[in-house]
Design an enzyme around this catalytic site. Structure first.
Site, mmCIF file in Angstrom:
data_model
loop_
_atom_site.group_PDB
_atom_site.id
_atom_site.type_symbol
_atom_site.label_atom_id
_atom_site.label_comp_id
_atom_site.label_asym_id
_atom_site.label_seq_id
_atom_site.Cartn_x
_atom_site.Cartn_y
_atom_site.Cartn_z
ATOM 1 N N GLU A 1 0.846 -1.179 0.034
ATOM 2 C CA GLU A 1 0.048 -0.098 -0.084
ATOM 3 C C GLU A 1 0.910 1.199 -0.151
ATOM 4 O O GLU A 1 0.537 2.320 -0.903
ATOM 5 C CB GLU A 1 -1.004 -0.149 1.254
ATOM 6 C CG GLU A 1 -1.813 1.352 1.336
ATOM 7 C CD GLU A 1 -2.666 1.487 2.363
ATOM 8 O OE1 GLU A 1 -3.034 0.301 2.895
ATOM 9 O OE2 GLU A 1 -2.898 2.397 3.022
ATOM 10 N N ASN B 1 -2.824 -4.863 9.673
ATOM 11 C CA ASN B 1 -3.804 -4.708 10.539
ATOM 12 C C ASN B 1 -3.684 -5.625 11.543
ATOM 13 O O ASN B 1 -4.138 -5.462 12.974
ATOM 14 C CB ASN B 1 -5.195 -4.272 9.811
ATOM 15 C CG ASN B 1 -5.926 -5.622 9.500
ATOM 16 O OD1 ASN B 1 -6.507 -6.337 10.332
ATOM 17 N ND2 ASN B 1 -5.522 -5.833 8.264
HETATM 18 S S1 SF4 Z 1 -8.359 -2.696 6.055
HETATM 19 FE FE1 SF4 Z 1 -10.131 -3.261 4.483
HETATM 20 S S2 SF4 Z 1 -11.438 -1.236 4.598
HETATM 21 FE FE2 SF4 Z 1 -9.370 -0.760 5.351
HETATM 22 S S3 SF4 Z 1 -8.414 -0.006 3.801
HETATM 23 FE FE3 SF4 Z 1 -7.695 -2.258 3.855
HETATM 24 S S4 SF4 Z 1 -8.991 -3.280 2.622
HETATM 25 FE FE4 SF4 Z 1 -10.167 -1.062 2.917
#
Ligand code: SF4
Length: 349
Positions: free
Chosen positions: A142, A240
């Site tokens: 990203e 995440n």
């Molecule tokens: S975690 Fe999910 S909602 Fe958040 S930016 Fe990444 S793909 Fe999009």
């Protein structure tokens, strides 16, 4: 991975064994959309469909799609000319889009719309002569995609420790942006340190850390206050997911571990533990959480309570190329990644 049951022993402890299950957890709208995009591309165009990078950072999702005919590549020059290629949820730089066009690839862009929002911010601030301090992790796809939208104007800030070494041309024309999947608390600390050095640093127009990342962190914070052990389901390259382990440890959990599969849970993690918190990253199918709960039940943790800190109903339209089926008829999934409630929402309804 085959499910191996009854691996964990039901050892006695002081206290009542229980599981606190964080909600929200698991699939976010962007992941759901990206996974459906690959499935629909396979349905509409037939195998193989090429995917640049892992469509989402989860090994189970990737291997499942590979079995259906997806081929994951690192770069577009590995793809035969004229083939279909899906760009992953993490987004791509304009150079990658051009590279695909140069090879006459049929590109389907599954970039999460919340990542695209950050790309647009980068383009706009660069056009307005701002320097951009992008808070994010070096080497993450990203970050590479976002930097590629304003390469001359963007400086990466990898962590709070980077702040003293940042150099800028004009400290009065600076803005910070961020990767969408960071720890909210650590990012705010980085911003605080940046602002100490550059008092005129401008904030982004809205949060770049996405709703799903924030919601999962809030939920695990609440769970970690009561859990001695936290198990986070998700892959090692999922930003995440890894942040959820950090957040659990910073908010009261004595121990927190990440597992791809239930089979990775170790018996010794459970020694003397009464309350176990469970959550999963935004790219994790619920079935993998269920397998963890099944294994914990074998070990005597049959009392499962859900800790719900937010409701989520966001849905994204599929990429425009996929809003119809192979015959050109509208697809019921076309106006939203998911037309049904997520598993944890159904359970808590
Ligand atoms: S975690 Fe999910 S909602 Fe958040 S930016 Fe990444 S793909 Fe999009």
């Amino acid at each position: 991975m085959p499910v191996q049951r009854n691996r964990l022993k039901n050892l006695s402890i002081d206290g009542t064994k229980r599981v606190l299950l964080a909600a929200p957890r698991g699939y976010c709208a962007g992941v759901d959309r990206a996974v459906i995009a690959v499935e629909k591309a396979l349905e509409n165009y037939g195998a193989p469909v090429y995917v640049r990078k892992q469509i989402v950072h989860n090994i189970h999702v990737v291997t499942t799609l590979e079995k259906k005919g997806a081929i994951f590549v690192d770069e577009v020059d590995e793809v035969p000319e004229g083939s279909h290629i899906v760009f992953s949820a993490h987004g791509v730089s304009p150079a990658v889009v051009k590279g695909a066009a140069d090879r006459q690839l049929q590109a389907i862009d599954a970039t999460c719309p919340l990542v695209t929002k950050v790309h647009r911010e980068a383009v706009r601030f660069a056009r307005d002569d701002f320097e951009i301090l992008l808070i994010g992790h070096h080497g993450h796809e990203e970050v590479e995609g976002t930097m590629g939208h304003a390469p001359e104007r963007t400086t990466l800030v990898n962590s709070p420790a980077d702040v003293p070494n940042i150099t800028v041309k004009n400290p009065d024309h600076l803005v910070w942006l961020s990767q969408t999947t960071l720890s909210v608390d650590e990012t705010m600390e980085t911003v605080r340190l940046l602002r100490e050095r550059f008092p005129n640093l401008q904030d982004p127009p809205s949060d770049d850390i996405c709703y799903a990342t924030q919601n999962r962190q809030v939920a695990i914070k609440k769970v970690a206050e009561e859990a001695e052990l936290v198990i986070v389901v998700g892959s090692a390259n999922s930003s995440n997911t890894v942040r959820l382990v950090d957040v659990a440890l910073e908010n009261g959990a004595r121990a927190a571990y990440r597992v791809d599969y239930a089979s990775e849970i170790k018996q010794e993690w459970l020694d003397g533990v009464a309350t176990i918190g469970v959550t999963s990253g935004a790219s994790v199918p619920e079935m993998l959480v269920q397998e963890v709960l099944d294994d914990l039940a074998d070990a005597g943790y049959t009392d499962v309570a859900q800790v719900v800190t937010a409701e989520e109903d966001l849905m994204f339209s599929l990429p425009k190329e996929l809003r119809t089926d192979a015959a050109g008829n509208p697809d019921e999934r076309g106006l939203g990644g998911r037309s049904r409630k997520l598993d944890w929402q159904r359970d808590s309804a």
